[in-house]
Write a protein that holds these residues in place. Structure first.
Motif, mmCIF file in Angstrom:
data_model
loop_
_atom_site.group_PDB
_atom_site.id
_atom_site.type_symbol
_atom_site.label_atom_id
_atom_site.label_comp_id
_atom_site.label_asym_id
_atom_site.label_seq_id
_atom_site.Cartn_x
_atom_site.Cartn_y
_atom_site.Cartn_z
ATOM 1 N N GLY A 20 0.844 -1.188 0.000
ATOM 2 C CA GLY A 20 0.000 0.000 0.000
ATOM 3 C C GLY A 20 0.879 1.237 0.000
ATOM 4 N N ASN A 21 0.653 2.125 0.943
ATOM 5 C CA ASN A 21 1.529 3.288 1.112
ATOM 6 C C ASN A 21 2.613 3.048 2.155
ATOM 7 N N ASN A 22 2.575 1.884 2.815
ATOM 8 C CA ASN A 22 3.536 1.577 3.869
ATOM 9 C C ASN A 22 4.840 1.042 3.292
ATOM 10 N N VAL A 23 5.907 1.239 4.046
ATOM 11 C CA VAL A 23 7.226 0.718 3.674
ATOM 12 C C VAL A 23 7.608 -0.361 4.679
ATOM 13 N N ILE A 24 8.045 -1.516 4.199
ATOM 14 C CA ILE A 24 8.483 -2.616 5.046
ATOM 15 C C ILE A 24 9.991 -2.770 4.909
ATOM 16 N N LEU A 25 10.693 -2.746 6.040
ATOM 17 C CA LEU A 25 12.139 -2.991 6.077
ATOM 18 C C LEU A 25 12.381 -4.357 6.705
ATOM 19 N N ASP A 26 13.157 -5.177 6.036
ATOM 20 C CA ASP A 26 13.469 -6.515 6.531
ATOM 21 C C ASP A 26 14.951 -6.588 6.886
ATOM 22 N N PRO A 27 15.295 -6.560 8.178
ATOM 23 C CA PRO A 27 16.719 -6.601 8.568
ATOM 24 C C PRO A 27 17.448 -7.833 8.053
ATOM 25 N N GLY A 28 16.723 -8.930 7.802
ATOM 26 C CA GLY A 28 17.362 -10.149 7.352
ATOM 27 C C GLY A 28 17.972 -10.042 5.968
ATOM 28 N N THR A 29 17.418 -9.177 5.113
ATOM 29 C CA THR A 29 17.925 -9.021 3.748
ATOM 30 C C THR A 29 18.331 -7.588 3.441
ATOM 31 N N LEU A 30 18.190 -6.701 4.415
ATOM 32 C CA LEU A 30 18.516 -5.295 4.194
ATOM 33 C C LEU A 30 20.019 -5.079 4.050
ATOM 34 N N PHE A 31 20.813 -5.851 4.791
ATOM 35 C CA PHE A 31 22.260 -5.666 4.819
ATOM 36 C C PHE A 31 22.950 -6.689 3.917
ATOM 37 N N PRO A 32 24.145 -6.354 3.429
ATOM 38 C CA PRO A 32 24.947 -7.360 2.717
ATOM 39 C C PRO A 32 25.379 -8.462 3.677
ATOM 40 N N PRO A 33 25.925 -9.592 3.160
ATOM 41 C CA PRO A 33 26.290 -10.727 4.012
ATOM 42 C C PRO A 33 27.266 -10.322 5.117
#
Length: 366
Positions: free
Chosen positions: A220-233
């Motif tokens: 929708g208009n919301n933003v979802i941040l996923d720490p599991g895939t947000l950062f490089p390895p």
């Protein structure tokens, strides 16, 4: 009908910008595109890093755990997060392998529990260098600002031409442990458009498409941040349970699915350190079984600035001490920003030794 509506809305959003000539500020530095799938794929040769198992999975090993305190942990030479404290388990991706420090793609970090912080500068760099850094990205030049209780994200989105946009709102954890940004204000070219989007039956997710594997996506208009895939390895496995947005930084509280055993680190007086224990660890060309390694900051008055991707440089610039007959190690290491600024041989008898030139051939067949 939907495509016509979207096109008309795009024209409305662009009118203020077209009137002033469509100004834009391109990135001043070109950086290689980031592919998260390739970055997290581990496909080792049998002799990777000098470790040669006859078959994967043949070496039995207990789990490897870690405990960090006051560590500015870099995931990139220019990007890091502040770990106030965190426990976890390091799991090799290939069964039977040790934890291979040489390759951050070779293992997963399962969070036990912890508290970490990321500031505006580092999360903005993360967005530009990793999240939105791919061909035909619909967003660029991202800037994130943290205000007490609120977060603001601005940049440029591609709608025929690059259009300035911003959204501001509150953040909270989702039931599955991600971070939810709920915007109260959305603007393009400085013009409020949230009500206009509703009028046309559109949402941000219909205008901007981002793959979830990049650690950020729209619902929708919301933003979802996923720490599991947000950062490089290395890949991070853990759930966000609480979020605090302070002036200039965001604080995350994380919890994992497993309990991490308590273990007192060898150096009781250390203020900033990474403690790794249990299982097998491959450090350079040395395999440590039943491992215990405490990496201690040489500059205890500031957080330990550590970059795992260049841990060899930290080791070479520091000192290693065997603590007991079980082979527990303490390694004193300088901060990442201090690498190359000191002489590691200051305390060596006679000063700088006459070192033999290194050649990989001298180790063959041993």
């Amino acid at each position: 009908m939907k495509s016509t509506t979207r096109y008309l809305l795009t024209l409305l959003l662009l009118l203020p910008l077209v009137a002033c000539g469509g100004q834009r500020n391109p990135l001043s530095i070109e950086i290689p595109n980031y592919d998260p799938s390739q970055g997290n794929t581990y496909q080792p040769a049998p002799d990777t890093h000098g470790y040669q198992p006859t078959q994967p999975g043949t070496i039995a090993s207990s789990p490897t755990f870690t405990n960090m305190k006051n560590v500015f942990l870099r995931v990139d030479p220019e990007i890091g997060v502040m770990i106030n404290h965190m426990t976890g388990r390091l799991e090799p991706k290939r069964s039977g392998d040790p934890v291979i420090f040489d390759d951050v793609k070779s293992f997963i970090f399962h969070v036990g529990q912890g508290e970490l912080e990321i500031d505006e500068e580092n999360i903005s760099r993360l967005k530009n260098k990793y999240t939105f850094n791919f061909p035909d990205s619909p967003i660029k030049d991202v800037k994130v600002e943290f205000l007490p209780g609120r977060i603001k994200m601005s940049g440029k989105m591609k709608k025929l031409i690059w259009v300035p946009f911003s959204m501001e709102g509150t953040v909270s954890p989702t039931p599955d442990g991600k971070i939810l940004l709920t915007p109260s204000d959305i603007r393009t070219a400085g013009i409020p458009v949230k009500s206009m989007l509703s009028l046309f039956g559109l949402t941000t997710s219909k205008l901007i498409s981002i793959s979830a594997e990049r650690g950020l996506y729209f619902e929708g208009n919301n933003v979802i941040l996923d720490p599991g895939t947000l950062f490089p390895p290395p890949k991070l496995d853990g759930a966000v349970t609480r979020v605090e947005v302070l002036q200039g930084k965001m604080r995350l509280y994380m919890q994992g699915r497993e309990n991490i055993p308590q273990r007192v680190a060898p150096d009781l007086s250390a203020r900033n350190y990474m403690h790794v224990f249990g299982g097998n660890i491959l450090i350079m060309n040395e395999l440590q079984r039943g491992a215990e390694l405490q990496m201690v900051d040489m500059q205890p008055n500031t957080p330990f600035d550590f970059y795992l991707g260049e841990y060899k440089r930290h080791l070479r610039a520091g000192y290693v001490k065997v603590v007991n007959d079980q082979g527990s190690l303490i390694t004193l290491m300088p901060d990442y920003t201090q690498l190359g600024k000191g002489d590691v041989w200051d305390q060596y008898p006679g000063g700088q030794p006459n070192l033999r030139p290194y050649s990989s051939s001298q180790f063959q067949g041993r």
